[in-house]
Motif scaffolding. Structure first.
Motif, PDB file in Angstrom:
ATOM      1  N   LYS A   1       0.822  -1.215   0.000  1.00  0.00           N
ATOM      2  CA  LYS A   1       0.000   0.000   0.000  1.00  0.00           C
ATOM      3  C   LYS A   1       0.854   1.263   0.000  1.00  0.00           C
ATOM      4  CE  LYS A   1      -3.832   2.217   2.445  1.00  0.00           C
ATOM      5  NZ  LYS A   1      -4.749   2.161   3.619  1.00  0.00           N
ATOM      6  N   VAL A   2       2.041   1.178   0.597  1.00  0.00           N
ATOM      7  CA  VAL A   2       2.951   2.337   0.653  1.00  0.00           C
ATOM      8  C   VAL A   2       3.296   2.797  -0.761  1.00  0.00           C
ATOM      9  CG1 VAL A   2       5.250   3.123   1.351  1.00  0.00           C
ATOM     10  CG2 VAL A   2       3.908   1.665   2.882  1.00  0.00           C
ATOM     11  N   HIS A   3       3.640   1.861  -1.626  1.00  0.00           N
ATOM     12  CA  HIS A   3       4.021   2.207  -3.006  1.00  0.00           C
ATOM     13  C   HIS A   3       2.853   2.825  -3.768  1.00  0.00           C
ATOM     14  CE1 HIS A   3       6.393   2.046  -6.661  1.00  0.00           C
ATOM     15  NE2 HIS A   3       5.411   1.404  -7.279  1.00  0.00           N
ATOM     16  N   HIS A   4       1.633   2.434  -3.393  1.00  0.00           N
ATOM     17  CA  HIS A   4       0.443   2.926  -4.087  1.00  0.00           C
ATOM     18  C   HIS A   4      -0.128   4.212  -3.488  1.00  0.00           C
ATOM     19  CE1 HIS A   4      -0.543   0.125  -7.334  1.00  0.00           C
ATOM     20  NE2 HIS A   4       0.069  -0.793  -6.606  1.00  0.00           N
ATOM     21  N   GLU A   5       0.631   4.844  -2.628  1.00  0.00           N
ATOM     22  CA  GLU A   5       0.180   6.145  -2.108  1.00  0.00           C
ATOM     23  C   GLU A   5       0.022   7.157  -3.241  1.00  0.00           C
ATOM     24  OE1 GLU A   5       2.487   7.763   1.090  1.00  0.00           O
ATOM     25  OE2 GLU A   5       2.458   5.886   2.214  1.00  0.00           O
ATOM     26  N   PHE A   6       0.784   6.951  -4.308  1.00  0.00           N
ATOM     27  CA  PHE A   6       0.733   7.852  -5.453  1.00  0.00           C
ATOM     28  C   PHE A   6      -0.059   7.191  -6.575  1.00  0.00           C
ATOM     29  CE2 PHE A   6       4.795   8.616  -3.259  1.00  0.00           C
ATOM     30  CZ  PHE A   6       4.588   9.926  -2.862  1.00  0.00           C
ATOM     31  N   VAL A   7      -1.290   7.658  -6.778  1.00  0.00           N
ATOM     32  CA  VAL A   7      -2.147   7.098  -7.834  1.00  0.00           C
ATOM     33  C   VAL A   7      -1.602   7.470  -9.209  1.00  0.00           C
ATOM     34  CG1 VAL A   7      -4.491   7.090  -8.789  1.00  0.00           C
ATOM     35  CG2 VAL A   7      -4.144   7.164  -6.310  1.00  0.00           C
ATOM     36  N   SER A   8      -1.025   8.653  -9.296  1.00  0.00           N
ATOM     37  CA  SER A   8      -0.374   9.089 -10.527  1.00  0.00           C
ATOM     38  C   SER A   8       1.135   9.116 -10.276  1.00  0.00           C
ATOM     39  CB  SER A   8      -0.867  10.483 -10.932  1.00  0.00           C
ATOM     40  OG  SER A   8      -0.199  10.932 -12.095  1.00  0.00           O
ATOM     41  N   PRO A   9       1.856   8.106 -10.742  1.00  0.00           N
ATOM     42  CA  PRO A   9       3.274   7.996 -10.395  1.00  0.00           C
ATOM     43  C   PRO A   9       4.152   9.023 -11.112  1.00  0.00           C
ATOM     44  CG  PRO A   9       2.680   6.288 -11.952  1.00  0.00           C
ATOM     45  CD  PRO A   9       1.405   7.006 -11.602  1.00  0.00           C
ATOM     46  N   PHE A  10       5.342   9.240 -10.562  1.00  0.00           N
ATOM     47  CA  PHE A  10       6.368  10.051 -11.207  1.00  0.00           C
ATOM     48  C   PHE A  10       7.702   9.328 -11.009  1.00  0.00           C
ATOM     49  CE2 PHE A  10       5.198  11.642  -7.028  1.00  0.00           C
ATOM     50  CZ  PHE A  10       6.396  11.658  -6.327  1.00  0.00           C
ATOM     51  N   GLY A  11       8.667   9.620 -11.876  1.00  0.00           N
ATOM     52  CA  GLY A  11       9.897   8.842 -11.948  1.00  0.00           C
ATOM     53  C   GLY A  11      10.571   8.554 -10.626  1.00  0.00           C
ATOM     54  N   MET A  12      10.712   9.560  -9.784  1.00  0.00           N
ATOM     55  CA  MET A  12      11.433   9.400  -8.521  1.00  0.00           C
ATOM     56  C   MET A  12      10.732   8.405  -7.597  1.00  0.00           C
ATOM     57  SD  MET A  12      12.950  12.415  -6.093  1.00  0.00           S
ATOM     58  CE  MET A  12      11.340  13.129  -5.735  1.00  0.00           C
ATOM     59  N   GLN A  13       9.453   8.146  -7.859  1.00  0.00           N
ATOM     60  CA  GLN A  13       8.670   7.261  -7.001  1.00  0.00           C
ATOM     61  C   GLN A  13       8.935   5.778  -7.280  1.00  0.00           C
ATOM     62  OE1 GLN A  13       5.012   6.125  -8.125  1.00  0.00           O
ATOM     63  NE2 GLN A  13       4.799   4.983  -6.227  1.00  0.00           N
ATOM     64  N   ALA A  14       9.768   5.481  -8.263  1.00  0.00           N
ATOM     65  CA  ALA A  14      10.011   4.097  -8.676  1.00  0.00           C
ATOM     66  C   ALA A  14      10.426   3.203  -7.510  1.00  0.00           C
ATOM     67  CB  ALA A  14      11.073   4.058  -9.775  1.00  0.00           C
ATOM     68  N   GLU A  15      11.284   3.714  -6.616  1.00  0.00           N
ATOM     69  CA  GLU A  15      11.753   2.909  -5.491  1.00  0.00           C
ATOM     70  C   GLU A  15      11.141   3.360  -4.162  1.00  0.00           C
ATOM     71  OE1 GLU A  15      16.028   1.219  -7.125  1.00  0.00           O
ATOM     72  OE2 GLU A  15      16.063   2.823  -5.633  1.00  0.00           O
ATOM     73  N   TYR A  16      10.051   4.100  -4.241  1.00  0.00           N
ATOM     74  CA  TYR A  16       9.322   4.499  -3.037  1.00  0.00           C
ATOM     75  C   TYR A  16       8.493   3.305  -2.595  1.00  0.00           C
ATOM     76  CZ  TYR A  16       6.091   7.081  -0.005  1.00  0.00           C
ATOM     77  OH  TYR A  16       5.344   7.530   1.061  1.00  0.00           O
ATOM     78  N   ALA A  17       8.892   2.680  -1.495  1.00  0.00           N
ATOM     79  CA  ALA A  17       8.210   1.454  -1.086  1.00  0.00           C
ATOM     80  C   ALA A  17       8.480   1.155   0.386  1.00  0.00           C
ATOM     81  CB  ALA A  17       8.687   0.277  -1.943  1.00  0.00           C
TER      82      ALA A  17
END
Length: 296
Positions: free
Chosen positions: A171-187
């Motif tokens: 669920k942490v990774h899906h905090e961003f419904v509209s992803p952006f590049g830097m979010q790739a390893e946000y988990a």
């Protein structure tokens, strides 16, 4: 017999590529790269190269590859390529993402990177320039790593979406419904370990030089940052890779939460039918675009 035939085909393909390569002009960057590589070997220990060199390759590659997507948000012309145009990036989200990234990179990934030296020692992986494989071998190895990682990612990622597990980890990774590049390893840290394990399987299978570690890091980051970029830019060279999923495919996963579980390629989702909602969505989009053109 089948095994022998496969080996013969691979050997023939290798010889064919080697023959073509012999006609290509000399790479002007090869000598400077060789000099830099030998300078590194002469001035740093294997532990320093494997540990701090790998960390440097990861950090520099990650944030450099994030730059285009970050810049796109300030260019009005590029907004027509943004997939979810009604959900622009915000400074608050990007700052939150950056802080989590730094934690994951230095407290989760760095300890794993520290094991790189012991891995290369245990498997006797060479560092020397003379033993470095040719470029087309490294490309083929990276492709093999991508195929293996993609299979691991599909099944483990799909498992992380199970209703009994999802809210605790993925669920942490899906905090961003509209992803952006830097979010790739946000988990979540556990997700970093679980899905990140797939990265190392190909290394264990194919690695015959430390250069593959770094080449595969760059290739994997290039792919995951691209699919999380939120922009479907034409003339993207990655679209030349057969069965490549791309940003639009993965963006739908963030928007829909169900389906499109693979990381790089589309075949696992096609085989198991987990791309059905995406296909229906794309068909609906095409019909709407057609109707809009007719009205115009």
């Amino acid at each position: 017999m089948a095994m022998n035939d496969s080996v013969n085909i691979l050997n023939s393909a290798y010889l064919a590529v080697e023959y073509i390569d012999s006609f290509l002009p000399d790479n002007p960057l090869q000598q400077p790269f060789k000099n830099a590589w030998n300078y590194m070997l002469d001035n740093y220990t294997k532990f320093q190269i494997a540990t701090w060199g790998s960390l440097l390759v990861h950090e520099v590659s990650y944030f450099l590859l994030c730059v285009p997507g970050f810049v796109f948000q300030f260019i009005p012309y590029m907004q027509k390529y943004k997939i979810q145009q009604d959900k622009p990036e915000t400074w608050e989200k990007q700052w939150k993402c950056f802080k989590t990234l730094l934690f994951n990179h230095f407290f989760i990934q760095l300890p794993l990177i520290c094991g790189t030296y012991y891995f290369t020692e245990y498997f006797n992986i060479p560092y020397e320039w003379e033993e470095m494989p040719r470029w087309y071998v490294v490309v083929a190895q990276c492709l093999g790593c991508a195929v293996i990682e993609d299979a691991w990612h599909y099944f483990l990622h799909r498992l992380l979406h199970h209703k009994r597990i999802y809210k605790y980890i993925h669920k942490v990774h899906h905090e961003f419904v509209s992803p952006f590049g830097m979010q790739a390893e946000y988990a979540h840290p556990l997700e970093t370990l679980i899905l990140g394990a797939g990265f190392f399987i190909g290394i264990v299978v194919f690695c015959n030089h430390v250069i593959l570690l770094w080449a595969w890091v760059i290739c994997r980051l290039m792919e995951t940052i691209d699919v999380h970029s939120g922009y479907d830019v034409p003339l993207n060279p990655l679209h030349l890779v057969p069965f490549y999923a791309g940003a639009r495919f993965h963006d739908f996963h963030h928007m829909n939460f169900i389906g499109n579980y693979a990381s790089t390629f589309t075949w696992w989702d096609r085989i198991f039918g987990t791309d059905s909602q995406f296909i229906a969505y794309r068909e609906k989009e095409k019909k709407q675009q057609l109707m809009a053109k007719k009205k115009a």
